[in-house]
Design a protein around this motif. Sequence first.
Motif, PDB file in Angstrom:
ATOM      1  N   UNK A 140       0.837  -1.207   0.000  1.00  0.00           N
ATOM      2  CA  UNK A 140       0.000   0.000   0.000  1.00  0.00           C
ATOM      3  C   UNK A 140       0.870   1.256   0.000  1.00  0.00           C
ATOM      4  N   UNK A 141       1.970   1.213   0.755  1.00  0.00           N
ATOM      5  CA  UNK A 141       2.881   2.351   0.862  1.00  0.00           C
ATOM      6  C   UNK A 141       3.432   2.737  -0.513  1.00  0.00           C
ATOM      7  N   UNK A 142       3.929   1.766  -1.258  1.00  0.00           N
ATOM      8  CA  UNK A 142       4.545   2.072  -2.551  1.00  0.00           C
ATOM      9  C   UNK A 142       3.516   2.237  -3.667  1.00  0.00           C
ATOM     10  N   UNK A 143       2.258   1.915  -3.392  1.00  0.00           N
ATOM     11  CA  UNK A 143       1.194   2.161  -4.380  1.00  0.00           C
ATOM     12  C   UNK A 143       0.727   3.606  -4.369  1.00  0.00           C
ATOM     13  N   UNK A 144       1.196   4.382  -3.399  1.00  0.00           N
ATOM     14  CA  UNK A 144       0.791   5.778  -3.301  1.00  0.00           C
ATOM     15  C   UNK A 144       1.257   6.568  -4.536  1.00  0.00           C
ATOM     16  N   UNK A 145       0.440   7.514  -4.960  1.00  0.00           N
ATOM     17  CA  UNK A 145       0.762   8.314  -6.153  1.00  0.00           C
ATOM     18  C   UNK A 145       2.030   9.129  -5.965  1.00  0.00           C
ATOM     19  N   UNK A 146       2.409   9.409  -4.709  1.00  0.00           N
ATOM     20  CA  UNK A 146       3.606  10.236  -4.485  1.00  0.00           C
ATOM     21  C   UNK A 146       4.880   9.540  -4.938  1.00  0.00           C
ATOM     22  N   UNK A 147       4.812   8.215  -5.170  1.00  0.00           N
ATOM     23  CA  UNK A 147       5.996   7.487  -5.619  1.00  0.00           C
ATOM     24  C   UNK A 147       5.938   7.129  -7.106  1.00  0.00           C
ATOM     25  N   UNK A 148       4.986   7.661  -7.826  1.00  0.00           N
ATOM     26  CA  UNK A 148       4.824   7.315  -9.245  1.00  0.00           C
ATOM     27  C   UNK A 148       6.025   7.715 -10.101  1.00  0.00           C
ATOM     28  N   UNK A 149       6.796   8.688  -9.623  1.00  0.00           N
ATOM     29  CA  UNK A 149       7.943   9.146 -10.423  1.00  0.00           C
ATOM     30  C   UNK A 149       9.156   8.236 -10.290  1.00  0.00           C
ATOM     31  N   UNK A 150       9.138   7.331  -9.327  1.00  0.00           N
ATOM     32  CA  UNK A 150      10.281   6.439  -9.139  1.00  0.00           C
ATOM     33  C   UNK A 150      10.438   5.487 -10.323  1.00  0.00           C
ATOM     34  N   UNK A 151      11.675   5.324 -10.773  1.00  0.00           N
ATOM     35  CA  UNK A 151      11.936   4.389 -11.873  1.00  0.00           C
ATOM     36  C   UNK A 151      11.526   2.967 -11.507  1.00  0.00           C
ATOM     37  N   UNK A 152      11.777   2.584 -10.250  1.00  0.00           N
ATOM     38  CA  UNK A 152      11.440   1.232  -9.818  1.00  0.00           C
ATOM     39  C   UNK A 152       9.934   0.992  -9.888  1.00  0.00           C
ATOM     40  N   UNK A 153       9.144   2.026  -9.629  1.00  0.00           N
ATOM     41  CA  UNK A 153       7.692   1.914  -9.735  1.00  0.00           C
ATOM     42  C   UNK A 153       7.275   1.846 -11.199  1.00  0.00           C
ATOM     43  N   UNK A 154       7.815   2.729 -12.006  1.00  0.00           N
ATOM     44  CA  UNK A 154       7.437   2.794 -13.421  1.00  0.00           C
ATOM     45  C   UNK A 154       7.783   1.521 -14.172  1.00  0.00           C
ATOM     46  N   UNK A 155       8.877   0.865 -13.770  1.00  0.00           N
ATOM     47  CA  UNK A 155       9.322  -0.341 -14.473  1.00  0.00           C
ATOM     48  C   UNK A 155       8.926  -1.629 -13.750  1.00  0.00           C
ATOM     49  N   UNK A 156       8.111  -1.509 -12.714  1.00  0.00           N
ATOM     50  CA  UNK A 156       7.673  -2.700 -11.987  1.00  0.00           C
ATOM     51  C   UNK A 156       8.799  -3.446 -11.315  1.00  0.00           C
ATOM     52  N   UNK A 157       9.740  -2.696 -10.711  1.00  0.00           N
ATOM     53  CA  UNK A 157      10.915  -3.333 -10.127  1.00  0.00           C
ATOM     54  C   UNK A 157      10.991  -3.096  -8.609  1.00  0.00           C
ATOM     55  N   UNK A 158       9.841  -3.206  -7.963  1.00  0.00           N
ATOM     56  CA  UNK A 158       9.787  -3.246  -6.509  1.00  0.00           C
ATOM     57  C   UNK A 158       9.453  -4.685  -6.122  1.00  0.00           C
ATOM     58  N   UNK A 159      10.325  -5.293  -5.332  1.00  0.00           N
ATOM     59  CA  UNK A 159      10.186  -6.706  -4.992  1.00  0.00           C
ATOM     60  C   UNK A 159      10.062  -6.858  -3.472  1.00  0.00           C
ATOM     61  N   UNK A 160       9.109  -7.646  -3.041  1.00  0.00           N
ATOM     62  CA  UNK A 160       8.848  -7.871  -1.624  1.00  0.00           C
ATOM     63  C   UNK A 160       9.436  -9.219  -1.224  1.00  0.00           C
TER      64      UNK A 160
END
Length: 334
Positions: free
Chosen positions: A286-306
């Motif tokens: 939920x934290x990284x789904x926030x719109x405030x992180x949309x500019x992160x490359x890792x978010x844009x490229x789907x490279x956040x891993x849990x």
Amino acid sequence: MKKMVFFLLLLLFVLLFPFLFSDEGMPLSVLSDTFAETDTAHYPVIIDTYDAAGAPMQTTFTHPPARIIVDEVNALETLLILGQGERIVGAALNTSGVSYARLQREYPEEFAKVAPVIQNTIGREQAVALQPDFILAWKASFAPRWYGSTAWWQERGVNTYVIATANHVLKDATIEDECRFIDDMGRIFDRKEQTDALVREIHAELRVDEETMRGREQQTVLVVEVGEGDILNYDEGWVVGDMVRRLGGRIPLTSKYIGEEELLSCDPDVIFVAYNDAYGKRFAEHFFASVRFNSLRAVQHGRIYFVPVEYVYTPAFKTLDGIRAIRRGLYPDE
């Protein structure tokens, strides 16, 4: 009245505790049965470890421990894998986490031998009542409000082992330090065949990975935990930092905690998010789904891993899982 009698009896036990042990440091009541099938030729074993202040020390094992107190999931799992469940008289860990449920599922017979499993921490009075001859824990557990110092236990014939890759006992922990822990457990419990096989597998995997990744463009990486407050940052001084480095990544931030602005400013190629339980994973998602992180490359490229925290923090027998999780995140197309 009953409470007064109980506390008087407990006080008497604490006072007599040093005399309940033999010269070998074990409760007399278990000496006759414990070592009947032990290959005594393997002992004594001298182990390099640390005291409660993080200073190097040595401890000698003249036989395998018979009454063990152990802290945290990966240390407990190590003992279960080595078949020491029946020797564990107390285990402290988060009983509501996904890791606890996983241990019950993956090692049902061995886990059933462990008694008792205690939520989070064991105090010194409780530890005394368990009559251990060995305590395996993080440095933080040997604080006055928990077990007390390693010296206090050593003076009473109880061996202690401080896990070096937790609590920054080592300023720069490495995969080799984790392999050393695995080897130490193999030596203490005379299970070298098992632990040697795992250490060889870790080294073999690293050789292949390092050869494969050689010459590739370095990626920036963050390994974090998120909660209600600041963001916990695992820098290159942790074992997972060594994993990232040896697999061709770089962790640019060194502070223990970072804020959202620092995260956005760093803008890493890849983010690994460690979680302790199902709630922690949902919170992080939920934290990284926030719109405030949309500019992160890792978010844009789907490279956040849990990843489960036991893969990245004092991983022990999960070291291979940690290496493979980091490799998949850095090279998803391999």
